[in-house]
Write an enzyme that holds these catalytic residues in place. Structure first.
Site, PDB file in Angstrom:
ATOM      1  N   GLU A  44      -0.503   7.735  -8.045  1.00  0.00           N
ATOM      2  CA  GLU A  44      -2.034   7.421  -8.651  1.00  0.00           C
ATOM      3  C   GLU A  44      -2.374   8.685  -8.718  1.00  0.00           C
ATOM      4  O   GLU A  44      -2.840   9.063 -10.770  1.00  0.00           O
ATOM      5  CB  GLU A  44      -2.647   7.534  -7.640  1.00  0.00           C
ATOM      6  CG  GLU A  44      -2.562   5.439  -7.135  1.00  0.00           C
ATOM      7  CD  GLU A  44      -3.097   4.637  -8.426  1.00  0.00           C
ATOM      8  OE1 GLU A  44      -3.788   5.229  -9.789  1.00  0.00           O
ATOM      9  OE2 GLU A  44      -2.711   3.693  -8.000  1.00  0.00           O
ATOM     10  N   TYR A 127     -11.764   8.023  -8.560  1.00  0.00           N
ATOM     11  CA  TYR A 127     -10.619   7.400  -8.745  1.00  0.00           C
ATOM     12  C   TYR A 127      -9.684   6.840  -7.582  1.00  0.00           C
ATOM     13  O   TYR A 127      -9.576   5.690  -7.335  1.00  0.00           O
ATOM     14  CB  TYR A 127     -10.385   7.446 -10.299  1.00  0.00           C
ATOM     15  CG  TYR A 127      -9.186   6.914 -10.446  1.00  0.00           C
ATOM     16  CD1 TYR A 127      -8.982   5.200 -10.742  1.00  0.00           C
ATOM     17  CD2 TYR A 127      -7.190   6.854 -10.415  1.00  0.00           C
ATOM     18  CE1 TYR A 127      -7.761   4.121 -10.280  1.00  0.00           C
ATOM     19  CE2 TYR A 127      -6.454   5.928 -10.347  1.00  0.00           C
ATOM     20  CZ  TYR A 127      -6.692   4.583 -10.384  1.00  0.00           C
ATOM     21  OH  TYR A 127      -5.542   3.733 -11.091  1.00  0.00           O
ATOM     22  N   ASP A 145     -10.588   1.603 -13.881  1.00  0.00           N
ATOM     23  CA  ASP A 145      -9.652   3.435 -14.828  1.00  0.00           C
ATOM     24  C   ASP A 145      -9.968   2.343 -16.326  1.00  0.00           C
ATOM     25  O   ASP A 145     -10.738   1.419 -16.944  1.00  0.00           O
ATOM     26  CB  ASP A 145      -8.198   3.307 -15.203  1.00  0.00           C
ATOM     27  CG  ASP A 145      -7.808   1.345 -15.135  1.00  0.00           C
ATOM     28  OD1 ASP A 145      -8.058   0.634 -15.353  1.00  0.00           O
ATOM     29  OD2 ASP A 145      -6.113   2.016 -14.643  1.00  0.00           O
TER      30      ASP A 145
END
Length: 300
Positions: A44, A127, A145
């Site tokens: 990520e 996030y 996102d």
């Protein structure tokens, strides 16, 4: 049947979307069985503003070389930056190195599963924390996102694309779609993102392949064009990002400190080059030796 959260849009067949994801999801290596929270955190971090095809070989190298946070933490910052290669935004590598040290020291070398605990780690924002909680641990955590925002804008609101981001509104939109249970919610979070990445794309959406096309508000509205504020197009050629990358390339390709002349050869425009070198020094991505040469951090 998944139990919807209060306020979930009843028009969307979210079970169909989850089934589509389960059947067609790309076999990305960080989705494989047995990948740890560390593997997901690394993926990520690397995937932020970077395409999958560039991330995959680097991620695989990192997982082979540093399979646990403590392995990365024991490495020098300079070697971590060298291994980061051309993924861009290299400060991400230093933040990940710092987070690895904290995870090793404070969490028994295991990436936490709780969003708030993840947020307390260096360099992990909203996030990334939610993505790790959802994709590594199957937690119910709205993950938003650009791709997810576009899917919601079209399917729920009937717009051509999402407007300017709004953290509270965007999280509320996705939260309203997620089932109440952890595992189905995590699957749907991944499905929304996958749909935006491979089907509900910006320029050429493949609506004929979309599992929720029949319910999509954008389709029912006649697929109107995006009518919001103009979106900024990120340039690269000639920007400070490019210059910083060129300077770091010189250092990554060297086994030790380099001279100012070697760095000067990387970019012709002196003013921009000097400004970018100064910013790299300030960011801790470059260090200067006592004799005036330059090196990656920890390698002087």
């Amino acid at each position: 049947m998944n139990t919807p959260a209060t306020g979930a849009d009843p028009r969307l067949d979210l079970d169909a979307l989850a089934d589509w994801f389960t059947a067609t999801a790309r076999p990305l290596p960080w989705r494989a069985a047995g990948v740890t929270g560390w593997g997901v955190l690394v993926s990520e971090t690397m995937l932020q503003q970077t395409p999958v095809n560039r991330v995959q070989p680097i991620w695989e190298e990192w997982m082979h070389r540093w399979p646990r946070p403590s392995d990365l933490a024991a490495e020098s910052q300079g070697e971590v930056l060298r291994a980061w290669g051309k993924l861009g935004y290299p400060r991400r590598a230093l933040r990940l190195h710092e987070a690895a040290a904290r995870i090793a020291a404070e969490h028994d070398d295991v990436v936490p599963s709780d969003v708030d605990t993840l947020l307390a780690l260096p360099g992990i924002g909203a996030y990334t924390a939610r993505a790790v909680a959802a994709f590594a641990y199957g937690r119910r955590a709205p993950v938003v996102d650009t791709n997810v925002r576009r899917v919601v804008a079209r399917a729920v609101h009937g717009a051509g694309d999402a407007g300017p981001p709004s953290t509270n509104r965007d999280l509320a939109d996705v939260d309203a779609l997620l089932p109440a249970e952890d595992a189905p919610a995590a699957t749907l979070s991944a499905a929304l993102m996958e749909l935006g990445q491979v089907v509900c794309t910006v320029r050429s959406p493949s609506c004929e392949r979309c599992p929720i096309a029949a319910d999509c508000a954008w389709q029912h509205n006649g697929r109107p064009a995006y009518a919001g504020p103009p979106k900024k197009v990120q340039k690269f050629a000639g920007t400070d990002r490019q210059v910083r990358g060129r300077l770091l390339d010189v250092l990554r390709g060297s086994t030790g400190p380099v001279t100012r002349d070697q760095l000067d050869a990387a970019w012709d425009e002196a003013g921009q080059r000097d400004r970018c070198l100064d910013s790299l020094l300030v960011d801790g991505l470059v260090e200067q030796t006592d004799d005036g040469r330059f090196a990656l951090p920890g390698e002087r």
